[in-house]
Enzyme design. Structure first.
Site, short mmCIF file in Angstrom:
data_model
loop_
_atom_site.label_atom_id
_atom_site.label_comp_id
_atom_site.label_asym_id
_atom_site.label_seq_id
_atom_site.Cartn_x
_atom_site.Cartn_y
_atom_site.Cartn_z
N GLY A 13 8.09 1.73 -0.56
CA GLY A 13 8.04 3.15 -0.43
C GLY A 13 9.16 3.86 0.15
O GLY A 13 10.32 3.01 -0.02
N ASN A 105 4.30 1.37 10.95
CA ASN A 105 3.73 2.08 12.03
C ASN A 105 2.48 1.40 12.57
O ASN A 105 1.88 0.41 11.89
CB ASN A 105 3.03 3.45 11.62
CG ASN A 105 4.05 4.56 11.44
OD1 ASN A 105 4.92 4.43 12.52
ND2 ASN A 105 4.17 5.75 10.79
N LYS A 183 5.57 4.00 20.61
CA LYS A 183 5.76 4.71 19.04
C LYS A 183 4.14 4.90 18.72
O LYS A 183 3.73 5.90 18.18
CB LYS A 183 6.25 3.81 18.18
CG LYS A 183 6.34 4.18 16.85
CD LYS A 183 7.26 5.42 16.60
CE LYS A 183 7.56 6.01 14.98
NZ LYS A 183 6.66 5.80 14.13
N ASN A 187 2.44 8.27 17.62
CA ASN A 187 1.71 8.47 16.48
C ASN A 187 0.24 8.68 16.48
O ASN A 187 -0.33 9.50 15.96
CB ASN A 187 1.69 7.09 15.77
CG ASN A 187 3.28 6.87 14.99
OD1 ASN A 187 3.50 5.74 15.10
ND2 ASN A 187 3.48 8.04 14.25
N GLU A 266 -3.19 5.26 8.03
CA GLU A 266 -3.24 4.14 8.79
C GLU A 266 -3.94 4.38 10.30
O GLU A 266 -3.48 3.73 11.16
CB GLU A 266 -1.58 4.15 9.19
CG GLU A 266 -0.86 3.65 7.95
CD GLU A 266 0.58 3.38 8.48
OE1 GLU A 266 1.24 2.45 8.07
OE2 GLU A 266 1.31 4.53 8.62
O1 KPL Z 1 6.09 8.26 12.71
C1 KPL Z 1 5.75 9.28 12.27
C2 KPL Z 1 5.17 9.54 11.12
O2 KPL Z 1 4.89 10.60 10.46
O3 KPL Z 1 4.24 8.42 10.83
C3 KPL Z 1 6.29 10.68 13.34
C4 KPL Z 1 7.14 10.13 14.48
C5 KPL Z 1 4.98 11.30 13.65
C6 KPL Z 1 7.12 11.57 12.44
O4 KPL Z 1 6.73 12.34 11.36
#
Ligand code: KPL
Length: 301
Positions: A13, A105, A183, A187, A266
């Protein structure tokens, strides 16, 4: 360049292609691992990277998962929910000295991989690089940032920073778990709210209801985080969320992109992870539960 490394990248990706491009440009050998049906046999692939409207190219190899390649260094850039089954398939080709870096993420897979490969050097990375997939093997580098990499295991790879050295700025971070949590909380606020409010990240700052919800999510998340030995103050965390909203104002969050493209999100590794942890510690998580349910209702089951 001091050291030429061979990196296998799982996940083609935006992040997978961004790293493939920059690692190859720095002279490293790069192989992108794809699923069997995605592509033909082992072949050379041009990776395109758009920087300030100019297109640059580098070469990588594409290998199929079923070819079970010998892996020295593995960079995992998959969506969180795609990771467990693919890692299980790759297990036979992960050697005792394979270094694994997880760049994705959410939380959940870091623990899973560190446990499954307890004798390997396993790292997690958190990045502020911004990239947008344009088409297969073509990525736009939309914002320069920094990537923090820190160990998840006791076994470490002393050469890692040299092995991964390229024009993407990397720093070693000993407190990677805290960074992953920060993080995660960012999110947990921006991703579901941008879906529910159907807006770009920046618009959340001018939405009174969204701001009130962000305060509630941050409170709920930092209480849950304490039970994972992560101590974050409300004011610091709230300010970090607002800063990211403003810095990524023009972004469509990854979760909103998934919803708009009818792809699985996710959410189970973000707000869903919070709910799971809250339950384990008999804590309430009503705001995370409400947002998880709202995001899931946006997609067919
Ligand atoms: O990590 C992000 C995501 O979109 O997954 C953020 C920090 C919100 C930036 O768009």
């Amino acid at each position: 360049m001091a050291q030429i490394s061979h990196w296998h990248i799982l996940g083609a990706g935006s992040m997978g292609c961004l790293w493939a491009y920059y690692l190859a440009k720095a002279g490293h050998q790069v192989s992108l691992i794809v699923r069997d049906t995605d592509c033909c046999d082992d072949k050379e692939q041009i990776i395109e990277c758009v920087i300030d409207d100019a297109i640059f190219t580098e070469k990588a190899r594409v290998v199929q998962l079923r070819q079970k390649p010998a892996i020295d260094n593995l960079l995992i850039c998959l969506k969180a929910h795609q990771t467990p089954p693919l890692i299980a398939e790759l297990r036979p080709v992960i050697k005792a000295n394979t270094t694994i870096v997880l760049l994705q993420n959410g939380l959940g897979n870091q623990e899973l991989i560190a446990n499954q490969f307890s004798n390997n050097a396993v790292y997690a990375a958190v990045t502020t690089e911004a990239a947008l997939s344009q088409q297969k093997f073509k990525v736009k580098h939309t914002g320069k940032g920094q990537t923090s990499i820190g160990p998840l295991s006791d076994t470490t790879d002393v050469d890692l920073l040299e092995k991964i050295s390229c024009a993407l700025h990397c720093v070693e971070e000993q407190q990677i778990n805290k960074m992953l949590w920060e993080k995660l909380i960012i999110n947990c606020c921006i991703n579901p709210l941008s879906c529910v409010c159907q807006c770009k990240n920046g618009a959340l700052a001018n939405n009174k209801e969204a701001i009130e919800l962000i305060e509630k999510i941050v409170h709920e998340c930092i209480d849950i985080a304490k039970h994972a030995d992560i101590d974050i103050s409300f004011s610091v965390m709230y300010q970090k969320v607002i800063t990211v909203i403003n810095k990524t104002a023009e972004n469509t969050s990854s979760m909103r992109q998934d919803v708009l493209n009818h792809r699985k999100t996710e959410i189970d590794y973000m707000n869903g992870y919070m709910i799971k942890l809250a339950r384990q510690h008999s804590l309430a998580s009503p705001v995370n539960a409400q947002l998880t349910q709202q995001v899931k209702s946006l997609l067919p089951v």
